[in-house]
Motif scaffolding. Structure first.
Motif, mmCIF file in Angstrom:
data_model
loop_
_atom_site.group_PDB
_atom_site.id
_atom_site.type_symbol
_atom_site.label_atom_id
_atom_site.label_comp_id
_atom_site.label_asym_id
_atom_site.label_seq_id
_atom_site.Cartn_x
_atom_site.Cartn_y
_atom_site.Cartn_z
ATOM 1 N N GLN A 51 0.831 -1.206 0.000
ATOM 2 C CA GLN A 51 0.000 0.000 0.000
ATOM 3 C C GLN A 51 0.861 1.250 0.000
ATOM 4 N N GLN A 52 1.934 1.238 0.791
ATOM 5 C CA GLN A 52 2.831 2.377 0.861
ATOM 6 C C GLN A 52 3.513 2.614 -0.484
ATOM 7 N N THR A 53 3.925 1.536 -1.141
ATOM 8 C CA THR A 53 4.567 1.640 -2.452
ATOM 9 C C THR A 53 3.602 2.217 -3.477
ATOM 10 N N ILE A 54 2.376 1.723 -3.467
ATOM 11 C CA ILE A 54 1.364 2.223 -4.407
ATOM 12 C C ILE A 54 1.095 3.701 -4.155
ATOM 13 N N ARG A 55 0.955 4.081 -2.865
ATOM 14 C CA ARG A 55 0.731 5.491 -2.539
ATOM 15 C C ARG A 55 1.877 6.360 -3.045
ATOM 16 N N GLY A 56 3.096 5.883 -2.878
ATOM 17 C CA GLY A 56 4.263 6.624 -3.350
ATOM 18 C C GLY A 56 4.249 6.809 -4.856
ATOM 19 N N ARG A 57 3.891 5.739 -5.571
ATOM 20 C CA ARG A 57 3.821 5.826 -7.029
ATOM 21 C C ARG A 57 2.727 6.788 -7.476
ATOM 22 N N VAL A 58 1.586 6.732 -6.819
ATOM 23 C CA VAL A 58 0.489 7.647 -7.153
ATOM 24 C C VAL A 58 0.925 9.086 -6.907
#
Length: 92
Positions: A51-58
């Motif tokens: 989730q943290q990785t996805i948030r960072g990419r977004v």
């Protein structure tokens, strides 16, 4: 799975950390209701990392999109200024 434990002293806090060394400490809450340590298991930790990785990419994509919009706006403003100067005979 999340595990939330209340502690009343620093010794109790350290004991909880030692006792639950197979879990991952992700949060400490010192609120009016008390002091709490929140641990997660391996599976939940991995989900949180995803989730943290996805948030960072977004956030990165949003930042690039914002920069692109600013670039487009700057270009449009420059074109409008150029055309205005052409029409009015101003110096560009």
């Amino acid at each position: 799975m999340n595990y939330k434990y209340e502690y009343k002293s620093l010794e109790e806090r350290e004991s909880l950390i030692t006792t639950h060394s197979n879990l991952f400490l992700v949060e400490e809450q010192n609120i009016t209701d008390g002091n709490f340590l929140i641990f997660v298991d391996e599976e939940t930790k991995n989900q949180l990392l995803v989730q943290q990785t996805i948030r960072g990419r977004v956030n990165t994509i949003t930042a690039y999109a914002s920069l692109d919009n600013n670039s487009v706006d700057s270009l449009e403003n420059a074109i409008i200024e150029y055309e205005t100067n052409l029409i009015t005979g101003g110096i560009f």
